[in-house]
Design an enzyme around this catalytic site. Structure first.
Site, PDB file in Angstrom:
ATOM      1  N   GLU A 120      14.596 -15.158   0.371  1.00 30.97           N
ATOM      2  CA  GLU A 120      14.942 -16.209   1.332  1.00 30.97           C
ATOM      3  C   GLU A 120      14.060 -17.447   1.154  1.00 30.97           C
ATOM      4  O   GLU A 120      14.375 -18.521   1.662  1.00 30.97           O
ATOM      5  CB  GLU A 120      14.773 -15.695   2.766  1.00 30.97           C
ATOM      6  CG  GLU A 120      15.755 -14.604   3.165  1.00 30.97           C
ATOM      7  CD  GLU A 120      15.432 -14.009   4.530  1.00 30.97           C
ATOM      8  OE1 GLU A 120      16.134 -13.077   4.933  1.00 30.97           O
ATOM      9  OE2 GLU A 120      14.463 -14.476   5.173  1.00 30.97           O
ATOM     10  N   ASP A 164       0.830  -1.196   0.000  1.00 29.41           N
ATOM     11  CA  ASP A 164       0.000   0.000   0.000  1.00 29.41           C
ATOM     12  C   ASP A 164       0.875   1.260   0.000  1.00 29.41           C
ATOM     13  O   ASP A 164       1.883   1.327   0.706  1.00 29.41           O
ATOM     14  CB  ASP A 164      -0.893  -0.017   1.250  1.00 29.41           C
ATOM     15  CG  ASP A 164      -1.927   1.082   1.266  1.00 29.41           C
ATOM     16  OD1 ASP A 164      -2.751   1.114   0.337  1.00 29.41           O
ATOM     17  OD2 ASP A 164      -1.907   1.893   2.202  1.00 29.41           O
TER      18      ASP A 164
END
Length: 557
Positions: free
Chosen positions: A260, A210
């Site tokens: 990751e 956002d």
């Protein structure tokens, strides 16, 4: 690590995905408290699977006082008890993944809620404290600091600074309940990394960011420009608030976290920036994708659509990403209504719609049939484009904007802080109709938190499921065909011999033809020997002799 996402899935699944946005509080209320909940979403997974979407994007579901529909977050690593629990989230995530649907969640990093533990600690600790440095606090102007630091106006109207009891002021670009975070503070960086890992470990496949262009701020503690000066400043990377160059360092950090995981988590930026400044947000070193909102404001016009598509495909090629296509979302007037209103020279499609609502949303000014036909045509046009398409809940039903909500039933802070200027965004956030009858048309036993109009009955899932040519069945057919046909990033514009007809070819001999005009048009030569795959005018059509007005037809040949 509670890894729920199956390993070995295509890491580029998002490049051509159809993503369905769910506004949780208005989707389905299973526990009967008047507000949609996570268990309600889980109960609708079969519906989503039949619809044929690739992913669900979940608007905020975190603990919140709902000062801004959940975009005022009290706790980034929990679920609002009014709509469920972490166990409910895990159940929903597992059900979506079992159905082959990815899960994207909304993250709100520009500001927290004023009920967040950090903001409460900042108020308690006082001026100059480490706790207060997580936000943007400063002294006011005037002899005793009684005047705000600047005359800036918030996005929702009213002052952008709010004074606290000890006399200092904090910045809130949105509502007062949404204090802006200070992204110069390392603690803020580390806490959001923790949040991304928390949800990724629970099976989330990606994140919608956002206000991605607002995180980095300039010097908020020195001399500030006036509101007039602020509005006149170029948004070239040096603006005090928006799209600063250093914001990209934040997203490079986040990309390290996303990578990751196997497959890497994806992200898409809500970045309202100049078009030529969008590619860095969408680069593989940063978020990976950025919203292209240009069709949200475009009129139903062949020239506008072609220019927007051409430009955005060039931008996505620059970024190494794929483009995104959006016709409706939780912040704009639904496109079935936008396209049914008269065009106004010099004003965007969305501006005209907002003014119509402000003026009372007179039914006489809205051509529902025309708006619906254009919306169906625009949807098929959008779904034939290379890149990902973002759908907003209810558009698959052809829902129009609910324009006549009583003032006492409105919830959007834009309405309360901009009296007489903006009625707000509640009209596209009315709970969905699932059944033809009942107090809330099947949304939930306690009724709907925003009243639904009687005409919702004819747009309900129950009603449209039984109608062969309904908008719902058009979406189902379109998504099934798209899944079969969509490949590659290529698009070739074809000659149609008409200024109001656009046609383009995709790989596999897939051709999309749209008549933006008010009269039927001749079919272009390129489809002379092609077979009809789908028509927005008639879902069941297997052949056509001419192209009806406000219609898109897919061919293959």
């Amino acid at each position: 690590m509670a890894e729920h996402t199956p390993l070995g899935i295509d890491p580029d699944w998002w490049r051509q995905a159809v993503v369905y946005q769910i506004y949780p509080r208005s989707y389905a209320d299973l526990d009967g408290n008047g507000i949609g909940d996570l268990r309600g979403i889980t109960s609708k997974v079969p519906y989503l699977k039949e619809l044929g979407v690739d992913a669900v994007w979940l608007s905020p579901f975190y603990p919140s006082q709902l000062a801004d529909g959940g975009y005022d977050v009290d706790n980034y690593r929990d679920v609002d008890p009014k709509i469920g629990s972490l166990a409910d989230f895990d159940e929903m995530s597992a059900a979506l993944h079992e159905a082959g649907i990815k899960l994207v969640v909304d993250i709100v990093p520009n500001h927290s809620s004023n009920q967040h533990e950090w903001f409460k600690a900042a108020l308690a600790a006082g001026p100059g404290s480490p706790e207060r440095d997580r936000y943007i606090f400063r002294d006011g102007q005037g002899e005793n600091g009684e005047e705000p630091p600047s005359d800036w106006v918030s996005i929702f109207g009213g002052p952008a600074w709010e004074q606290v009891e000890d006399g200092q002021w904090y910045l809130h670009i949105f509502a007062p309940e949404q204090p802006d975070l200070n992204w110069r503070n390392p603690e803020v960086h580390e806490d959001f990394k923790k949040t991304f890992r928390f949800w990724s470990d629970r099976g989330v496949d990606g994140f919608r960011i956002d206000v991605a262009h607002g995180n980095a701020k300039g010097d908020m503690w020195g001399d500030l420009p006036s509101e007039e000066e602020l509005q006149a400043m170029p948004k070239d990377g040096t603006h005090p608030i928006w799209d600063r160059d250093e914001v990209h360092e934040i997203y490079k950090e986040w990309r390290e976290v996303f990578n990751e995981y196997t497959p890497p988590r994806t992200a898409v930026a809500e970045a309202w920036v100049e078009a030529d400044r969008r590619p860095p947000y969408a680069s593989p070193e940063e978020l990976g994708q950025a919203f292209n909102f240009d069709l949200l404001s475009a009129r139903f016009d062949a020239g506008e659509f072609r220019e927007i598509v051409t430009r955005n495909l060039q931008l996505s090629a620059r970024s190494g990403s794929s483009s995104t296509w959006v016709l409706s979302n939780h912040d704009v007037v639904r496109h079935a209504s936008r396209y049914g209103l008269p065009f106004a020279e010099g004003e965007s499609n969305e501006q005209v719609a907002r003014q119509w609502i402000l003026d009372g949303g007179a039914e006489a000014d809205l051509d529902r049939e025309l708006g619906a036909a254009r919306a169906r045509a625009a949807t098929l046009f959008e779904l034939a484009l290379p890149g990902s398409a973002y759908l907003y809940q209810g558009e698959e039903l052809g829902l129009h904007e609910v324009a006549d909500i009583a003032d006492e039933d409105r919830q959007d802070p834009t309405f309360f802080r901009s009296p007489g200027v903006n009625k707000g965004r509640d009209g596209c956030r009315v709970p969905l109709p699932w059944a033809r009858s009942g107090e809330s048309f099947g949304f939930g036993s306690a009724g709907a938190h925003i009243p639904q109009p009687e005409w919702f009955a004819d747009y309900s899932v129950e009603a449209e499921d039984a109608e062969e040519n309904s908008t719902l069945n058009l979406y189902r057919a379109a998504l099934a065909a798209r899944r079969r046909l969509q490949t590659g990033e290529e698009l070739e514009w074809l000659d149609t011999g008409s200024e109001t007809v656009l046609a383009f070819r995709r790989p596999n001999g897939w051709i999309s033809v749209t008549n933006f005009g008010q009269d039927a048009a001749a079919l272009p030569a390129a489809v002379a020997s092609a077979r009809v795959v789908l028509s927005s005018h008639d879902v069941t059509a297997s052949e056509i002799s001419e192209l009806p007005a406000s219609t898109t037809v897919w061919f293959q040949g």
